[in-house]
Design a protein around this motif. Structure first.
Motif, PDB file in Angstrom:
ATOM      1  N   LEU A 173       0.912  -1.107  -0.131  1.00 42.45           N
ATOM      2  CA  LEU A 173      -0.074  -0.216  -0.199  1.00 42.45           C
ATOM      3  C   LEU A 173       0.841   1.156  -0.115  1.00 42.45           C
ATOM      4  CD1 LEU A 173      -2.681   1.681   0.631  1.00 42.45           C
ATOM      5  CD2 LEU A 173      -2.346   1.017   2.814  1.00 42.45           C
ATOM      6  N   GLU A 174       0.778   1.969  -0.874  1.00 43.23           N
ATOM      7  CA  GLU A 174       1.812   3.151  -1.328  1.00 43.23           C
ATOM      8  C   GLU A 174       1.096   4.383  -1.827  1.00 43.23           C
ATOM      9  OE1 GLU A 174       3.889   5.256   0.059  1.00 43.23           O
ATOM     10  OE2 GLU A 174       5.304   3.428   0.016  1.00 43.23           O
ATOM     11  N   PHE A 175       1.409   5.448  -1.266  1.00 39.34           N
ATOM     12  CA  PHE A 175       0.982   6.653  -2.008  1.00 39.34           C
ATOM     13  C   PHE A 175       1.329   6.601  -3.812  1.00 39.34           C
ATOM     14  CE2 PHE A 175       1.001   8.473   2.245  1.00 39.34           C
ATOM     15  CZ  PHE A 175      -0.271   9.286   2.388  1.00 39.34           C
ATOM     16  N   SER A 176       0.627   7.203  -4.487  1.00 36.82           N
ATOM     17  CA  SER A 176       0.824   6.821  -5.887  1.00 36.82           C
ATOM     18  C   SER A 176       0.433   8.193  -6.695  1.00 36.82           C
ATOM     19  CB  SER A 176       0.078   5.597  -6.551  1.00 36.82           C
ATOM     20  OG  SER A 176       0.551   5.029  -7.686  1.00 36.82           O
ATOM     21  N   HIS A 177       0.300   7.897  -7.882  1.00 36.79           N
ATOM     22  CA  HIS A 177       0.041   9.211  -8.796  1.00 36.79           C
ATOM     23  C   HIS A 177      -1.551   9.192  -9.259  1.00 36.79           C
ATOM     24  CE1 HIS A 177       4.325  10.137  -9.341  1.00 36.79           C
ATOM     25  NE2 HIS A 177       4.307   8.859  -9.096  1.00 36.79           N
ATOM     26  N   VAL A 178      -1.912  10.540  -8.746  1.00 34.53           N
ATOM     27  CA  VAL A 178      -3.487  10.810  -9.086  1.00 34.53           C
ATOM     28  C   VAL A 178      -3.741  10.828 -10.731  1.00 34.53           C
ATOM     29  CG1 VAL A 178      -5.325  12.415  -8.731  1.00 34.53           C
ATOM     30  CG2 VAL A 178      -3.639  12.050  -6.866  1.00 34.53           C
ATOM     31  N   ASP A 179      -4.894  10.176 -11.114  1.00 38.37           N
ATOM     32  CA  ASP A 179      -5.050  10.037 -12.491  1.00 38.37           C
ATOM     33  C   ASP A 179      -6.451  10.633 -12.897  1.00 38.37           C
ATOM     34  OD1 ASP A 179      -7.091   8.448 -11.374  1.00 38.37           O
ATOM     35  OD2 ASP A 179      -6.370   6.440 -12.424  1.00 38.37           O
ATOM     36  N   PHE A 234       7.815 -12.270  -9.101  1.00 38.22           N
ATOM     37  CA  PHE A 234       6.377 -12.048  -8.687  1.00 38.22           C
ATOM     38  C   PHE A 234       5.548 -12.386  -9.743  1.00 38.22           C
ATOM     39  CE2 PHE A 234       8.168 -10.103  -4.868  1.00 38.22           C
ATOM     40  CZ  PHE A 234       7.529 -10.679  -3.903  1.00 38.22           C
ATOM     41  N   ALA A 235       4.464 -13.194  -9.592  1.00 37.22           N
ATOM     42  CA  ALA A 235       3.674 -13.604 -10.770  1.00 37.22           C
ATOM     43  C   ALA A 235       2.268 -12.825 -10.376  1.00 37.22           C
ATOM     44  CB  ALA A 235       3.394 -15.091 -10.682  1.00 37.22           C
ATOM     45  N   ASN A 236       1.195 -13.198 -11.359  1.00 39.25           N
ATOM     46  CA  ASN A 236      -0.265 -12.312 -11.228  1.00 39.25           C
ATOM     47  C   ASN A 236      -0.175 -11.103 -10.658  1.00 39.25           C
ATOM     48  OD1 ASN A 236      -1.307 -14.894 -12.567  1.00 39.25           O
ATOM     49  ND2 ASN A 236      -1.118 -15.764 -10.283  1.00 39.25           N
ATOM     50  N   VAL A 237       0.808 -10.107 -10.896  1.00 41.38           N
ATOM     51  CA  VAL A 237       0.925  -8.777 -10.471  1.00 41.38           C
ATOM     52  C   VAL A 237      -0.123  -7.955 -11.069  1.00 41.38           C
ATOM     53  CG1 VAL A 237       2.365  -6.663  -9.972  1.00 41.38           C
ATOM     54  CG2 VAL A 237       3.617  -8.955 -10.215  1.00 41.38           C
ATOM     55  N   SER A 238      -0.898  -7.055 -10.106  1.00 45.22           N
ATOM     56  CA  SER A 238      -1.959  -6.173 -10.050  1.00 45.22           C
ATOM     57  C   SER A 238      -1.788  -5.050  -9.216  1.00 45.22           C
ATOM     58  CB  SER A 238      -3.156  -7.107 -10.382  1.00 45.22           C
ATOM     59  OG  SER A 238      -3.535  -7.590  -8.912  1.00 45.22           O
ATOM     60  N   PHE A 239      -2.544  -4.113  -9.686  1.00 44.32           N
ATOM     61  CA  PHE A 239      -2.633  -3.200  -8.691  1.00 44.32           C
ATOM     62  C   PHE A 239      -4.285  -2.513  -8.731  1.00 44.32           C
ATOM     63  CE2 PHE A 239      -1.339  -0.626 -12.521  1.00 44.32           C
ATOM     64  CZ  PHE A 239      -2.322   0.180 -12.596  1.00 44.32           C
ATOM     65  N   ARG A 240      -4.546  -2.033  -7.594  1.00 47.14           N
ATOM     66  CA  ARG A 240      -6.049  -1.358  -7.496  1.00 47.14           C
ATOM     67  C   ARG A 240      -5.680   0.328  -6.866  1.00 47.14           C
ATOM     68  NH1 ARG A 240     -10.103  -4.184  -3.498  1.00 47.14           N
ATOM     69  NH2 ARG A 240      -9.756  -5.769  -5.137  1.00 47.14           N
ATOM     70  N   ASN A 241      -6.288   1.139  -7.740  1.00 49.71           N
ATOM     71  CA  ASN A 241      -6.227   2.736  -7.221  1.00 49.71           C
ATOM     72  C   ASN A 241      -7.279   2.850  -6.187  1.00 49.71           C
ATOM     73  OD1 ASN A 241      -3.938   3.695  -8.731  1.00 49.71           O
ATOM     74  ND2 ASN A 241      -5.277   4.110 -10.656  1.00 49.71           N
ATOM     75  N   THR A 243      -9.144   6.076  -4.079  1.00 52.25           N
ATOM     76  CA  THR A 243      -9.244   7.477  -4.096  1.00 52.25           C
ATOM     77  C   THR A 243      -8.582   8.245  -5.176  1.00 52.25           C
ATOM     78  OG1 THR A 243      -9.006   7.439  -1.521  1.00 52.25           O
ATOM     79  CG2 THR A 243      -9.174   9.386  -2.343  1.00 52.25           C
ATOM     80  N   GLY A 244      -8.975   7.713  -6.509  1.00 49.79           N
ATOM     81  CA  GLY A 244      -8.572   8.241  -7.602  1.00 49.79           C
ATOM     82  C   GLY A 244      -7.083   8.346  -7.830  1.00 49.79           C
ATOM     83  N   GLY A 245      -6.434   7.265  -7.121  1.00 45.94           N
ATOM     84  CA  GLY A 245      -5.098   7.163  -7.505  1.00 45.94           C
ATOM     85  C   GLY A 245      -4.161   7.882  -6.357  1.00 45.94           C
ATOM     86  N   VAL A 246      -4.624   8.388  -5.527  1.00 44.89           N
ATOM     87  CA  VAL A 246      -3.818   8.801  -4.338  1.00 44.89           C
ATOM     88  C   VAL A 246      -3.086   7.749  -3.732  1.00 44.89           C
ATOM     89  CG1 VAL A 246      -4.052  10.089  -1.915  1.00 44.89           C
ATOM     90  CG2 VAL A 246      -5.490  10.900  -3.845  1.00 44.89           C
ATOM     91  N   VAL A 247      -3.730   6.754  -3.516  1.00 48.95           N
ATOM     92  CA  VAL A 247      -2.945   5.615  -3.133  1.00 48.95           C
ATOM     93  C   VAL A 247      -3.242   4.406  -4.116  1.00 48.95           C
ATOM     94  CG1 VAL A 247      -2.753   6.218  -0.834  1.00 48.95           C
ATOM     95  CG2 VAL A 247      -4.577   4.717  -1.359  1.00 48.95           C
ATOM     96  N   ALA A 248      -2.342   3.422  -4.183  1.00 45.32           N
ATOM     97  CA  ALA A 248      -2.688   2.288  -4.953  1.00 45.32           C
ATOM     98  C   ALA A 248      -2.097   1.045  -4.014  1.00 45.32           C
ATOM     99  CB  ALA A 248      -2.054   2.124  -6.140  1.00 45.32           C
TER     100      ALA A 248
END
Length: 255
Positions: A173-179, A234-241, A243-248
């Protein structure tokens, strides 16, 4: 300073520093904010960090049966994520928290005692890039709001892969880039003005929070970080944004 592959400097917020300097600088930041860290998280995110962490635990879905289960929470500091995992899991779930900041670890130990979780949750001072655990030790691994502070993200990912058992899950869980176009400008304005100002009022020092905001902006974007996780094995890597990409939340499986 440049950002060439052979450049021996790394990002510390918007500055470039020598590789050997970064960890000490990060340690200094967290030593200055440890006692108010959780309070500041509430103020900076308007309480949203609690929902984000709950989402992380829901995705992890820690074992609830009678089987023994060992989880590692890296950069877990005050135990906020670890305690959530323990409450969601079964009676034989054990959580180990590893954080490079002794001050943050001390805060976590105190909280574990207060909340009656000391027997199920152990704390250790440890570097995410060189974990003091044997290969294939843990059933799952989480790192929340910590991986952007390591000196070498690829080394931390390699260590996560190493200490997980085959079939084990990695979650970050990390702060990310708003889209979202409007949200991104509002978020920038809030981050660079309100957060350091609130940090100064609450802790007496706004500078650590300016670094934390800058470190968010220099962290890889979602797709780039996904590729780094895949490159670690790692296998089956995915991400979920959220709050609009504030975190992922990024997910991967140890094969």
């Amino acid at each position: 300073m440049t950002d060439r592959p052979d450049d021996e400097t790394v990002a510390f917020g918007f500055r470039r520093v020598e590789e050997s300097e970064k960890q000490d600088l990060v340690n200094e930041v967290f030593s200055r904010v440890a006692s108010r860290y959780d309070q500041m998280n509430d103020l900076m995110s308007a309480g949203l960090h609690r929902l984000w962490k709950d989402d992380l635990v829901t995705i992890l879905n820690p074992v609830r049966g009678s089987s023994s289960y060992s989880h590692l929470d890296v950069a877990g500091g005050t135990g906020d994520v670890a305690f959530r995992i323990l409450r969601a899991g079964g009676p034989n779930l054990r959580v180990t928290v590893a954080d490079i900041s002794p001050e943050m670890v001390n805060e976590g130990r105190k909280r574990a005692q207060i909340e009656g979780l000391s027997e199920k949750c152990s704390f250790t001072v440890g570097n995410a890039e060189a974990l003091a655990f044997a290969d294939k030790t843990f059933d799952s691994y989480t790192i929340a709001f910590g991986i952007r502070n390591v000196t070498h993200i690829n080394k931390a990912l390699a260590e996560a892969y190493r200490v997980l058992r085959p079939g084990g899950r990695f979650l970050c869980l990390e702060f990310s880039h708003v889209d979202l176009p409007v949200l991104d400008s509002l978020y920038d304005a809030y981050s660079f003005t309100v957060i350091p100002a609130v940090g100064k009022v609450v802790t007496g020092d706004g500078q650590p929070y300016r670094y934390l905001v800058e470190s968010i902006r220099t962290f890889p974007k979602q797709e780039q970080f996904k590729l780094m996780i895949e490159q670690a094995g790692f296998a089956n890597v995915s991400f979920r944004n959220l709050t609009g990409g504030v975190v992922a939340i990024h997910s991967g499986w140890r094969v």
